[in-house]
Scaffold this active site. Structure first.
Site, PDB file in Angstrom:
ATOM      1  N   GLY A 310      -6.032   1.837  -0.910  1.00 26.14           N
ATOM      2  CA  GLY A 310      -7.295   1.104  -0.877  1.00 26.14           C
ATOM      3  C   GLY A 310      -7.060  -0.393  -0.764  1.00 26.14           C
ATOM      4  O   GLY A 310      -6.108  -0.856  -0.129  1.00 26.14           O
ATOM      5  N   SER A 311      -7.895  -1.179  -1.429  1.00 23.36           N
ATOM      6  CA  SER A 311      -7.933  -2.625  -1.182  1.00 23.36           C
ATOM      7  C   SER A 311      -6.705  -3.385  -1.668  1.00 23.36           C
ATOM      8  O   SER A 311      -6.506  -4.543  -1.256  1.00 23.36           O
ATOM      9  CB  SER A 311      -9.188  -3.231  -1.812  1.00 23.36           C
ATOM     10  OG  SER A 311     -10.339  -2.753  -1.141  1.00 23.36           O
ATOM     11  N   THR A 312      -5.887  -2.826  -2.546  1.00 24.22           N
ATOM     12  CA  THR A 312      -4.639  -3.522  -2.889  1.00 24.22           C
ATOM     13  C   THR A 312      -3.779  -3.690  -1.640  1.00 24.22           C
ATOM     14  O   THR A 312      -2.951  -4.600  -1.562  1.00 24.22           O
ATOM     15  CB  THR A 312      -3.843  -2.753  -3.967  1.00 24.22           C
ATOM     16  OG1 THR A 312      -3.697  -1.387  -3.570  1.00 24.22           O
ATOM     17  CG2 THR A 312      -4.514  -2.833  -5.325  1.00 24.22           C
ATOM     18  N   PHE A 313      -3.998  -2.811  -0.645  1.00 23.50           N
ATOM     19  CA  PHE A 313      -3.216  -2.877   0.584  1.00 23.50           C
ATOM     20  C   PHE A 313      -3.689  -3.998   1.506  1.00 23.50           C
ATOM     21  O   PHE A 313      -3.018  -4.319   2.488  1.00 23.50           O
ATOM     22  CB  PHE A 313      -3.272  -1.536   1.327  1.00 23.50           C
ATOM     23  CG  PHE A 313      -2.175  -1.369   2.339  1.00 23.50           C
ATOM     24  CD1 PHE A 313      -0.886  -1.046   1.942  1.00 23.50           C
ATOM     25  CD2 PHE A 313      -2.429  -1.540   3.692  1.00 23.50           C
ATOM     26  CE1 PHE A 313       0.137  -0.898   2.864  1.00 23.50           C
ATOM     27  CE2 PHE A 313      -1.414  -1.400   4.636  1.00 23.50           C
ATOM     28  CZ  PHE A 313      -0.130  -1.077   4.219  1.00 23.50           C
TER      29      PHE A 313
END
Length: 590
Positions: A310-313
């Site tokens: 998800g958004s950590t990427f």
């Protein structure tokens, strides 16, 4: 006539002489062979004869201890006993059967079969408590042998269970560090040699000959028991309050890859690794099914399992775009709440949209349309190139068994829609440790470190110390990109979606994530947060992943606070311990 008789007599005499000469020759050969065997080969055959009348009993070596960063022993040894019987030496079989059945808690039938078996030596039971062994020895039963050896013992039960691993009945490593560092930990077994007569009865006058075992080497690791304990406590509290399936936490030094904690709750009891917890127990599972359940219990989610980050990427998309020069922090964007890619409408988590924003604000807002736009600016070829450059297609090389690899589209199968979803962390899977290592390279100046626990090995007295070295790959990103990434991620915590990780008096950077597990629409989510401190010169990084929480499931709401609480406790602790100087890292200070 006389000439014929004379010739016959001569022939017989000649034949007799030949036979005598042959017999003499054979006799001399026999004598020579006997002299050779008795004089020149005597030692060899004496040794062979001795072997025929020697009985061997193995002595386990003390396994090397596993010791944490502060000198705390996490894996140790306890003295136990192996109880065996020698059939030919037993004088009162019924007494032996009765005593061993009683003291060892075994059925008489089980013991009788072994006592009555004609064999050189028959093991009755191993890993018997020393107190029980001493009790059996006190009976002084002929033919019963009580040999002391070692059993692995874990003083803190379930602490770091999926990292440390455990050993089997033969004292060999099964999973975790125990199996990876087997060659250092195992040591060399010893032997007890006893001499017996032709009937197999020991000759008392001959005594015993002992070949002493050589203890294994101690393994010193980077894991800090205090950090591991607190992280475990936080993970368990989070799992209970959020009724989550599992919670994982990784704490590591982003400068050198030393792992300070790796938590996967629920953990298991290292001293009883084959006992299933109540939630995994099934009524009468067969052997194959039980092994499946055990494997699930032992599984280390931080390295064995992959997930959609998800958004950590988005940190990867940002780093690649900054490195390639297709975006700057001042670039302007507009988010109407969605972005169209071919015929696909990709929504922002804020349905109404963020409106006008620059790249710093888009990162703080974790705005999907902006990151899709930036990903498309890179294009498939460049994005895939950075994916490889950052090491995402390789395993991290962590010193634990069973590391999983990244599950990613083949380059030829990546279209614009796939590129768009990859840009904000969906449609592929990586391991938690891979994410931690990759983000570390973005904030440590551009070095890809090898995550690890092993620091060095040494004998129990501290001698013969050998240190391990690990690969560091330089220039994964430029120093300039690294500085920008630290700034962006500090803004996320200061003013963006990661504010619940903020700690007064410390500079914290980080990124939140909320991803939906497959199949879409299942209602199951993964909430996560990756954070680091100090934001301007990171010395510690932590990743928290909460699998399938109930109720609120946003990473910024439930995972960021876990990292905040972790940092609130361990940052002062690290300052007090002068952690970096002691562990031999870069020498930076908070």
């Amino acid at each position: 006539m006389r000439e014929t008789e004379h010739s016959h007599k001569t022939f017989h005499r000649s034949k007799t002489v030949t036979v005598l000469f042959l017999c003499l020759f054979l006799f001399m050969v026999l004598i020579g062979r006997l002299v050779y065997l008795m004089v020149f080969r005597s030692e060899y055959y004496m040794e062979k004869a001795k072997e025929l009348h020697e009985r061997e009993r193995s002595i386990k070596a003390a396994r090397g201890r596993i010791i944490d960063a502060n000198g705390e022993i996490l894996a140790d040894n306890r003295t136990v006993c192996t109880i065996s019987v020698i059939h030919n030496q037993i004088e009162d079989a019924e007494q032996v059967i009765a005593v061993l059945s009683k003291e060892l808690g075994l059925s008489e039938d089980y013991v009788r079969k072994r006592v009555e078996k004609y064999s050189a030596i028959e093991k009755i039971k191993s890993n018997v408590d020393k107190s029980v062994g001493d009790t059996i020895r006190a009976y002084e039963l002929a033919g019963v042998k009580v040999d002391e050896d070692y059993k692995r013992y874990y003083p803190y039960d379930s602490l770091a269970s999926k990292v440390l691993g455990f050993t089997g009945g033969d004292n060999q490593g099964i999973i975790g560090l125990e199996v990876i560092y087997e060659e250092y930990l195992q040591g060399e077994p010893g032997m007890i040699l006893t001499v017996t007569d032709a009937k197999g009865v020991e000759v008392p006058e001959a005594g015993e000959e002992r070949i002493e075992p050589v203890s294994g080497k101690d393994l010193y690791i980077s894991l800090d028991m205090n950090i591991q304990s607190y992280a475990t406590q936080l993970a368990m509290q989070t799992m209970e309050t959020k009724q989550a399936q599992s919670v994982s936490i990784i704490v590591m030094n982003p400068q050198n890859g030393e792992i300070k904690a790796m938590v996967n709750v629920p953990e298991f009891d290292l001293n009883h690794p084959y006992t299933l917890p109540e939630d995994l127990e099934e009524s009468d599972p067969d052997a194959e099914r039980k092994q499946e359940l055990l494997n699930a219990m032992w599984r280390n989610g931080c390295i064995n399992d992959t997930y959609e980050p998800g958004s950590t990427f988005k940190t990867v998309t940002a780093a690649a775009a900054l490195e390639e020069g297709v975006v700057t922090v001042n670039d302007s964007f507009h988010c109407p709440g969605y972005v169209m890619v071919e015929d696909r409408r990709i929504r922002c988590h804020k349905i109404a949209g963020h409106g006008a924003e620059n790249f710093v604000q888009a990162t703080m807002n974790s705005c999907n349309p902006v990151f899709v736009t930036v990903g498309l600016r890179l294009g498939v070829d460049k994005y895939y190139q950075y994916f490889k450059q950052f090491g995402l297609l390789d395993k991290t090389g962590i010193d634990l068994p069973g590391e999983a690899g990244t599950i990613m589209h083949k380059k030829d199968n990546i279209g614009l829609v796939e590129l768009a979803t990859i840009s904000f962390g969906q449609s592929f899977q990586i391991t938690p440790i891979q994410l931690a290592v990759t983000v570390s390279s973005f904030i440590n100046g551009g070095k890809r470190v090898t995550p690890h626990f092993g620091i060095r090995t040494a004998n129990a007295d501290g001698s013969d110390s050998q240190s391990f070295t690990y690969q560091i790959r330089e220039n994964v990103v430029s120093a300039e990109t690294s500085e920008t990434m630290k700034y962006l991620l500090e803004q996320v915590v200061e003013n963006g979606g990661g504010q619940k990780a903020y700690i007064e008096g410390y500079r914290i950077g980080g990124k939140t994530a909320t991803s939906q597990t497959l199949p879409r629409g299942s209602g199951k989510y993964i909430a996560s947060f990756i954070g680091f401190a100090p934001a301007d010169d990171p010395e510690i990084l932590a990743l928290c992943i909460i699998n399938h929480p109930q109720g609120t499931y946003y990473g910024g709401q439930i995972a960021a606070p876990v990292v905040r609480q972790l940092f609130e406790n361990i940052l002062p602790y690290l300052e007090k311990m002068d952690y970096n100087n002691r562990s031999g890292s870069s020498g930076n200070h908070f």
